[in-house]
Design an enzyme around this catalytic site. Structure first.
Site, short mmCIF file in Angstrom:
data_model
loop_
_atom_site.label_atom_id
_atom_site.label_comp_id
_atom_site.label_asym_id
_atom_site.label_seq_id
_atom_site.Cartn_x
_atom_site.Cartn_y
_atom_site.Cartn_z
N SER A 44 50.40 38.26 54.12
CA SER A 44 49.21 38.29 53.27
C SER A 44 49.39 37.55 51.95
O SER A 44 48.40 37.21 51.31
CB SER A 44 48.79 39.73 52.99
OG SER A 44 49.77 40.40 52.20
N LYS A 52 49.79 42.43 46.05
CA LYS A 52 48.67 41.49 45.96
C LYS A 52 48.66 40.86 44.57
O LYS A 52 49.42 41.23 43.68
CB LYS A 52 47.33 42.20 46.20
CG LYS A 52 47.23 43.00 47.48
CD LYS A 52 47.21 42.14 48.72
CE LYS A 52 47.10 42.98 50.00
NZ LYS A 52 47.24 42.16 51.22
#
Length: 333
Positions: free
Chosen positions: A112, A187
């Site tokens: 990701s 993230k």
């Protein structure tokens, strides 16, 4: 009987013939003295020939005790094997303290965050600054706990070998190895509390109306990925996060139907990832991209202080005018 007679008549003149006897007594006395001197001389000669026997201790005599205190023997250093457990214990305690308050290692389990982070990378996360009230800023790569339901279907990757799993648990507990069973995410922070964030069509992503230039986005992806969104007003005390691999990241965009509208509470943030520590050939820092330093990006935040300053200036204006009028009156008079 004659001896007794002679003694009874002491004081009387000794008869003739007795002088020879007295003379013999005197003569016998002289040799006696000479014998004593000879004996003494013989003793001296004997002592000289055998040494001073009186000064030499007998063979069976015990030696005299020394009055001097024996010197202290130097303390022997501990052996390496005795010190090794102590050193290991100290190292484990220090590692636990560092992991708890300063820095912790985390492993990257998915794609990701490509190409910024690859699967298997180990990153170091700063846990110290949040203790002093520092909050995540735009552009930082952060690790945070699952806010609820983000990783519900993600399996944990643990070894099937119980011994290896036990070693992993111990090392991860003290921070020497990333944990394999904790459900944490990593993230990039795109917007913080008070910001408005949006992405229409293929992008770009806009924060407070300012378009972001995002060179870190995975090659071939659009800034919005497959999920355009917004505009979204980020609540205070929360952040909006997105993965760099926009087409393969279940980030804030995919959890807008949950409490918080896809945003993450600041209290769930563990810390900022600031360096890729492993493998060695992947070593690099994780700085904030320049696009987040654009002027006007945070223009909405200082609006309240500016307005307060304007109100204060308006309130002081009558006082300034009154003082100026008084000065003019004094000069005329």
């Amino acid at each position: 009987m004659g001896d007794l007679v002679i003694g009874a008549r002491s004081g009387a003149g000794e008869p003739e013939g007795s002088g020879g006897r007295a003379a013999r007594s005197a003569e016998t006395a002289v040799p006696s003295a000479s014998a004593e001197e000879a004996a003494a001389q013989s003793a001296d000669e004997h002592g000289d020939s055998t040494g001073d026997a009186s000064q030499q201790p007998p063979d069976n005599a015990e030696p005299a005790e020394s009055t001097e205190k024996p010197e202290r023997s130097e303390r022997k250093p501990r052996s390496f094997w005795k010190e090794l457990p102590i050193l290991i214990g100290i190292a484990l305690v220090l590692a636990l303290v560092i992991k708890t308050f300063f820095v912790q290692a985390f492993s990257i389990p998915s794609e990701s965050m490509q190409n910024t982070l690859q699967v298997g990378d180990r990153v170091l996360v700063d846990k110290l600054t949040p203790w002093f009230g520092a909050e995540p800023e735009r552009g930082e790569v952060v690790v945070f706990h699952d806010p609820g339901g983000w990783l519900a279907d993600e399996p944990t990757s643990q070894s099937s070998n119980s011994f290896v799993r036990g070693v992993q648990d111990v090392l991860s507990f003290v921070g020497l190895m990333p944990s394999e069973n904790e459900k944490d995410l990593i993230k990039r922070v795109i917007a913080v509390g008070g910001d408005t964030v949006e992405c229409e069509g293929e992008g770009p992503v806009k924060v407070n109306g300012i378009a972001l230039d995002e060179p870190y986005v995975y090659a071939g992806n659009t800034p919005c990925g497959t999920k355009p969104f917004g505009p979204v007003k980020v609540p205070d005390g929360r952040i909006w996060v997105m993965g760099d691999h926009r087409a393969d990241s279940l980030d804030s965009r995919f959890h807008m139907d949950q409490p918080g509208g896809g945003t993450v509470p600041v209290d769930d943030v563990i810390g900022r990832a600031f360096v890729v520590a492993w493998p060695i050939n992947r070593w690099s820092t994780l700085p904030v991209p320049d696009t987040f330093d654009q002027k006007g990006l945070a223009a909405a935040l200082p609006a309240a202080p500016a307005a307060a300053g304007a109100v204060g200036a308006v309130a002081l204006l009558p006082l300034v005018r009154r003082r100026r009028n008084r000065t003019d009156h004094d000069e005329r008079s």
